[in-house]
Scaffold this active site. Structure first.
Site, short mmCIF file in Angstrom:
data_model
loop_
_atom_site.label_atom_id
_atom_site.label_comp_id
_atom_site.label_asym_id
_atom_site.label_seq_id
_atom_site.Cartn_x
_atom_site.Cartn_y
_atom_site.Cartn_z
N ASP A 36 46.22 54.76 32.16
CA ASP A 36 45.19 54.30 33.09
C ASP A 36 44.74 55.43 34.01
OD1 ASP A 36 45.07 51.76 32.13
OD2 ASP A 36 46.35 50.87 33.66
N LYS A 58 40.10 52.31 34.09
CA LYS A 58 39.03 51.45 34.60
C LYS A 58 38.74 51.83 36.04
CE LYS A 58 41.16 47.68 32.17
NZ LYS A 58 42.08 46.58 32.34
N MET A 172 43.08 45.67 46.12
CA MET A 172 41.68 45.63 45.65
C MET A 172 40.76 44.95 46.65
SD MET A 172 42.53 44.59 41.70
CE MET A 172 43.86 43.48 42.13
C1 LIG Z 1 44.43 46.88 39.42
S1 LIG Z 1 45.50 46.98 40.80
C2 LIG Z 1 46.94 47.58 40.02
C3 LIG Z 1 48.16 47.44 40.87
C4 LIG Z 1 49.40 48.03 40.23
N1 LIG Z 1 49.75 47.33 39.01
C5 LIG Z 1 50.58 48.02 41.19
O1 LIG Z 1 51.57 47.34 40.93
O2 LIG Z 1 50.49 48.72 42.20
C6 LIG Z 1 44.86 48.39 41.63
C7 LIG Z 1 44.98 48.25 43.14
O3 LIG Z 1 46.29 48.57 43.57
C8 LIG Z 1 46.24 49.19 44.84
N2 LIG Z 1 46.77 50.55 44.72
C9 LIG Z 1 47.23 51.15 43.61
N3 LIG Z 1 47.70 52.36 43.89
C10 LIG Z 1 47.51 52.56 45.21
C11 LIG Z 1 47.78 53.63 46.10
N4 LIG Z 1 48.33 54.76 45.67
N5 LIG Z 1 47.45 53.48 47.41
C12 LIG Z 1 46.88 52.34 47.86
N6 LIG Z 1 46.60 51.29 47.06
C13 LIG Z 1 46.92 51.39 45.76
C14 LIG Z 1 44.77 49.19 45.27
O4 LIG Z 1 44.53 48.02 46.00
C15 LIG Z 1 44.09 49.16 43.93
O5 LIG Z 1 42.77 48.66 44.04
#
Ligand SMILES: C[S@@+](CC[C@H](N)C(=O)[O-])C[C@H]1O[C@@H](n2cnc3c(N)ncnc32)[C@H](O)[C@@H]1O
Length: 258
Positions: A36, A58, A172
């Site tokens: 990803d 994505k 998100m």
């Molecule tokens: C599609 S979700 C996937 C989440 C992922 N599976 C997890 O467990 O963290 C993506 C969202 O996770 C959050 N996110 C992921 N990585 C991040 C980071 N390094 N800092 C802040 N938010 C993060 C944000 O809200 C982002 O829009």
């Protein structure tokens, strides 16, 4: 014909050192890595030289490859008898559609294993030294999506979310920050509830904004906070003030921690 195995691996929120030992070992055995957008370069570097790397990332509103195609591809690749490592940000089963991939593999009779990862909420909270639960401040924590399918209105149980004894972590939520804060306030969560916005948490580009619930939309827009970002809303967010960082009070009442 031998059938391969698929590992659905959580790569953590950004810092490659937050990979589990198991994830690192399995990545090192990949014949093919399907990955990803938010996977760190250092993590990808663990994929053996000579193994194929397939990007299926994505971005909000722009899907490089539809989920159904990713599911089909994993099945197809596994049927070539090779070891497929499907690398997903954070934890594969937290807002990660990992379960849809698992279900497709299951239906096709493909062996698979899920390797958990540190989800963004945990990584970002720990980096900011914010406990998601804390005696006397938060009895529970809830992970909530701030994004709705096809960008429709958010269909959340606002009455139960507006609980001052719970820490909310909104994933998100950047695009809907105004609606999220307005709804929580309308359902009774005090405007002064501490809030922390974290962008690109656990990476060298991490930014944090400490503010209160009513100040969150303005703080986020003034700082032009970049995705990926999440919000930690609840009394525990105030503990981020204990960080020994250069917190600068801005006009909107937000403390910016670069
Ligand atoms: C599609 S979700 C996937 C989440 C992922 N599976 C997890 O467990 O963290 C993506 C969202 O996770 C959050 N996110 C992921 N990585 C991040 C980071 N390094 N800092 C802040 N938010 C993060 C944000 O809200 C982002 O829009």
């Amino acid at each position: 014909m031998s059938v391969g195995k698929v590992f659905l691996v959580g790569a953590g929120p950004g810092d490659p050192e937050l990979l589990t030992l198991k994830a690192a070992r399995i990545i090192g055995c990949a014949d093919i890595a399907v990955y990803d957008r938010l996977i760190a370069a250092e993590t990808l570097a663990l994929v053996p030289e000579g193994a194929a790397r397939i990007y299926v990332g994505k971005q909000a509103g722009h899907h490089c490859m539809p989920q159904a195609e990713i599911n089909d591809m994993l099945v197809r690749l596994a049927r070539t008898g090779r070891t497929i490592v499907r690398l997903k940000g954070g934890d594969p089963f937290i807002f990660g559609r990992g379960c849809e991939e698992a279900a497709a593999l299951e239906r096709a009779g493909i062996h698979y294993e899920v390797v958990p990862g540190v989800t963004a909420a945990q990584g970002c909270a720990a980096a900011a030294r914010v406990p998601l639960t804390h005696r006397g401040l938060a009895r529970s924590v809830r992970y909530v999506t701030g994004h709705c399918k096809s960008n429709g209105p958010l269909d959340l149980d606002w009455a139960s979310l507006a609980d001052p004894d719970t820490t909310l972590v909104v994933y998100m939520g950047l695009a809907n920050v105004e609606e999220i804060t307005a709804r929580l306030i309308a359902f009774g969560l005090p405007q002064t509830t501490p809030a922390l916005a974290v962008s690109q948490g656990t990476t060298p580009r991490e930014r944090r904004l400490r503010t209160c619930l009513s100040g969150l939309p303005r703080a986020v827009s003034e700082a032009e906070l970049a995705a990926p970002a999440l919000f930690i809303i609840g009394r525990v967010a105030a503990l981020a003030t204990e960080l020994d960082l250069d917190a600068d009070e801005t006009e909107s009442g937000a403390a910016a921690v670069a």
